[in-house]
Scaffold this active site. Sequence first.
Site, mmCIF file in Angstrom:
data_model
loop_
_atom_site.group_PDB
_atom_site.id
_atom_site.type_symbol
_atom_site.label_atom_id
_atom_site.label_comp_id
_atom_site.label_asym_id
_atom_site.label_seq_id
_atom_site.Cartn_x
_atom_site.Cartn_y
_atom_site.Cartn_z
ATOM 1 N N CYS A 26 -1.966 -0.288 -1.078
ATOM 2 C CA CYS A 26 -1.123 -0.550 -2.676
ATOM 3 C C CYS A 26 -1.460 -1.785 -2.755
ATOM 4 O O CYS A 26 -1.999 -2.793 -2.351
ATOM 5 C CB CYS A 26 -0.529 0.449 -2.589
ATOM 6 S SG CYS A 26 0.420 -0.386 -0.817
ATOM 7 N N HIS A 540 8.974 -2.290 -7.391
ATOM 8 C CA HIS A 540 7.786 -1.134 -6.688
ATOM 9 C C HIS A 540 8.648 0.260 -6.708
ATOM 10 O O HIS A 540 9.534 0.641 -6.929
ATOM 11 C CB HIS A 540 7.933 -0.851 -5.195
ATOM 12 C CG HIS A 540 6.641 -0.448 -4.246
ATOM 13 N ND1 HIS A 540 7.370 0.958 -4.447
ATOM 14 C CD2 HIS A 540 5.463 -0.968 -4.360
ATOM 15 C CE1 HIS A 540 6.054 1.110 -3.589
ATOM 16 N NE2 HIS A 540 4.634 0.333 -3.125
#
Length: 618
Positions: A26, A540
């Site tokens: 990620c 995020h």
Amino acid sequence: MKYQTFNEDIIRLVGGKDNIQAVVHCMTRLRFTLKDRSKAQTEELKKLGGVIDVVSNNVAYQIIIGTHVNEVHAELISMLGLSPVTDDEKGTDAKKNPLKAVMDLLSETMTPVIEPIIASGLLAGFLSLFSITGLISADSPTYQLLDSIRSAVFFFLPIFIAMSCAKRLKASPYLAVALAAVLVSSSINDVAGLSIFGIKLPQMVYANSFIPIILAVWFMGRLTVLLNKYVPKFLQYFLNPLLIMVICLPVTLLIFGPIGIWIGDGIGWFFEVLHNTFGSWIVVMLYAALQPFLIMLGAGNFMMPLALNFVNKMGYDPIFLAAATISDIAVSGAMLGYFLRAKDAKQKQLFGTVSFSALMGVTEPAIYGAFIKFRRPFIAVMIGGGLGGLFAGLMKVKTYSIVWGLMGLPSYADNQDISNLVFMIISVVIGFVGAAIAAFVLGIPQEEKGTEKTTETEVATGTVTNLKKVPLGNVVEGEVVPLAEINDQAFSTGALGKGLGIIPANNQIVAPIDGEISAVFPTKHAIGLKTQEGIEVLIHIGIDTVELDGQYFDTIVKQGDIVKAGQLLATVDFSGIKDAGYDPTVIVVVTNTVEYLDVIPTVQENMLDDGACLTVIL
């Protein structure tokens, strides 16, 4: 490969290749699916340089690297032999810059092939030296037997290239090698009068070439994907290899062979025009001066295909390999200058070690260990390397073998060209001495001493003057959570930068400041933004929400978009995320916090549209 040693350590500490079932990434971490987690040495991994933290939970075994994780991951899957396209990376290839993609392919293809090329180049150099000194006659069986290593490596170069680039281009390495072997066989290579399907083929030399086989393997990879899609699975094992070979060979002979030769001739023509107009000396000088920057950018091997093309066409390289050697030894000289200037014992040890490795042709330890930190050595190499490159260019130094570094100097005496060797030695000495003197004079930047760190209170109350504050607006309405309370070690420890968390009260994610979207992760759970001042912001959305594979996310922007503060970036179904069992907390961090005096989170307990969630102190 920039991260080869780092990845080798990771592979070893997670239990080896056989224990890795899959690995994706990620925005900040590698996510491993391990067959047996008990084999992973978690504490040793945490101590590994470059690893921020290791998190093992029911989602995945996660190694936190930082925002450069995509580069580490790309090399890791190549080393593991896994496909570079994973579920978390769908759609990324389409947005890649085509020129960069080609340069990356050439650079990464050449990296594994360098080993046999260097061996053959060094051997050729020493054989030339032995022949000149009379130790071994060029007509002796010993000489001819050893020289066969050099001739074989370059004759069968297409086979090495095919093996190196096949996996990256989604082709079978064995079928790619088979195709390359056919091209260099005595039935096709440099044979006149060939035809296929009644079409006359041009007489072409495929041995020593590299562009035709790269184009052919690229086509093979595309064809493989197509056949896997349309040929029934029960026939693929038997039918696909046959169809691939029968289709690829004629296409290569009719199309890619001539195109490859034309490209090679075009490269030669370009540098011939450059040489006739300005003189090749300017290219030699510039490359010798600037090579450390190219290595730092991961483009150190881009010159290899160009050098190979020169050697194939002209019998020697008039530019790149000599410049690379001069630059490497100038790096060694710069580190020697720092070694002589340094007083601290640890610094002396560092500079002495990296100076020796650069002298042997391995400059990465110097560049990443000293150049980036102190910066002035870049100037020293530009001075020393530039002067050495200028002399080599004016003296028209030729590199007869694909080799560089101190050990490759004997190859410059090939074809009994003693003056060429002398000029190259003088060039190297100029580069080494010039860089050493420049580095010694420029000196080692001294760290500031006795300065007290400015406190957050002083900044907030305005008692410190001459500071520029850059406020980052809110990204979503909701309750503010201190970073230390975030249920994710990578963020809570501050390892990825200072910031805060927000428990969202609505479904809209907006830009906190004007800037450019630097990244939108394919699973839509993270967005990167870079401001004009260079502030790098990571938004995020949720914790471990990468596992949702984009479900509940609707991203409005894409990488490269220019956005204004308050502009809508994404809408998120936070209720769906919570129902799926995930923490919906939105995390906002400045990933390059260390470049600024401070990053101060808001003291508000709740964020509204007009609030500033973070303040960056420049």
